[in-house]
Design a protein around this motif. Structure first.
Motif, PDB file in Angstrom:
ATOM      1  N   TRP A 218       0.852  -1.192   0.000  1.00 21.80           N
ATOM      2  CA  TRP A 218       0.000   0.000   0.000  1.00 21.80           C
ATOM      3  C   TRP A 218       0.884   1.237   0.000  1.00 21.80           C
ATOM      4  O   TRP A 218       1.729   1.407   0.867  1.00 21.80           O
ATOM      5  N   SER A 219       0.692   2.107  -0.971  1.00 24.03           N
ATOM      6  CA  SER A 219       1.467   3.347  -1.067  1.00 24.03           C
ATOM      7  C   SER A 219       0.639   4.502  -0.505  1.00 24.03           C
ATOM      8  O   SER A 219      -0.451   4.792  -1.011  1.00 24.03           O
ATOM      9  N   PRO A 220       1.114   5.185   0.539  1.00 21.91           N
ATOM     10  CA  PRO A 220       0.309   6.221   1.186  1.00 21.91           C
ATOM     11  C   PRO A 220       0.255   7.522   0.386  1.00 21.91           C
ATOM     12  O   PRO A 220       1.172   7.865  -0.362  1.00 21.91           O
ATOM     13  N   VAL A 221      -0.837   8.240   0.585  1.00 22.99           N
ATOM     14  CA  VAL A 221      -1.033   9.568   0.002  1.00 22.99           C
ATOM     15  C   VAL A 221      -1.417  10.522   1.121  1.00 22.99           C
ATOM     16  O   VAL A 221      -2.282  10.214   1.943  1.00 22.99           O
ATOM     17  N   ALA A 222      -0.769  11.659   1.177  1.00 25.37           N
ATOM     18  CA  ALA A 222      -1.134  12.737   2.093  1.00 25.37           C
ATOM     19  C   ALA A 222      -0.805  14.037   1.385  1.00 25.37           C
ATOM     20  O   ALA A 222       0.358  14.302   1.080  1.00 25.37           O
ATOM     21  N   LYS A 223      -1.828  14.816   1.065  1.00 23.60           N
ATOM     22  CA  LYS A 223      -1.598  16.030   0.294  1.00 23.60           C
ATOM     23  C   LYS A 223      -2.562  17.130   0.719  1.00 23.60           C
ATOM     24  O   LYS A 223      -3.609  16.875   1.333  1.00 23.60           O
TER      25      LYS A 223
END
Length: 230
Positions: A218-223
């Motif tokens: 799982w590749s995280p995203v936070a933007k």
């Protein structure tokens, strides 16, 4: 594979043209940045509770800078290259409460073509993986290892949670966290001491399947970013 990015960009231009032609207030643009890179997106407001989002993130921002390979920590340099299409759902989009109506969930998919480059230099006398301690790489010489990591998924499903309040009629802000399922990770060692592989060492040295203890699927995203609604 770059053709996928071009297709998504053309879809975005068509979407933007359609929304600005037929309904002035139904299109938005946003600029964004975070651990998955930086870029922007086009939003089409189908309904107070539903948005369609087409965007792109790129750049050398990384959430992870080291990877365990061959039993040693290896430097990891990431170059993001992600095109995505999401559907945002606002459960309370019709609420008079501006904070409650700004909450949303996001589902979609991304074409994740990130580059994950590996590098590790083992200095003289430094402990190194046993496979390097052979006649090709004696302990009285430095060993420089280079390679890359890829994942089994090209098109990756996405799920996220976000908050996007409007500051006035046209301007707003947003923040979002989520996960791409990118699949199983594989490390490929392509060069050792400037010698290209395979052929220089046993073939089974060139590829390593990485379990979740090394690299998660799982590749995280936070933007976060700003939006402008037309």
């Amino acid at each position: 594979m770059k053709k996928m990015h071009y297709v998504l960009m053309l879809m975005g231009l068509a979407l933007f043209s359609t929304t600005t032609t037929f309904a002035k207030s139904e299109a938005s643009l946003r600029a964004e940045g975070g651990i998955s890179g930086y870029g922007g997106a086009i939003l089409y407001h189908v309904h107070p509770t539903v948005n369609l989002v087409l965007g792109y993130n790129g750049g050398g921002i990384s959430w992870k800078n080291q990877l365990s390979i061959l039993g040693a920590q290896t430097d990891l340099k990431v170059e993001n290259d992600v095109s995505y299409f999401n559907i945002n759902y606002y459960p309370w989009g019709k609420s008079d409460n501006p904070w409650l109506s700004a909450l949303y969930t996001s589902i979609g998919m991304g074409y994740v073509d990130n580059k994950y480059n590996l590098h590790r230099n083992f200095r003289l006398g430094e402990k190194r993986p046993g496979i390097l301690n052979n006649s090709f790489f004696p302990k009285n010489k430095e060993v420089d290892v280079r390679g890359y990591v890829d994942f089994s998924n090209g098109i990756s499903p996405y799920f996220g949670l976000g908050f996007s309040p409007q500051l006035n009629e046209h301007r707003g802000v947003f923040t979002e966290v989520g996960l791409y399922y990118v699949g199983e990770a594989t490390a490929h060692v392509t060069h050792i001491n400037k010698h290209k592989l395979p052929g220089f060492v046993p073939a089974n040295f060139t590829t390593f399947k990485l379990g979740n203890h090394n690299f998660v699927a799982w590749s995280p995203v936070a933007k976060t970013g700003v939006t402008y609604r037309f």
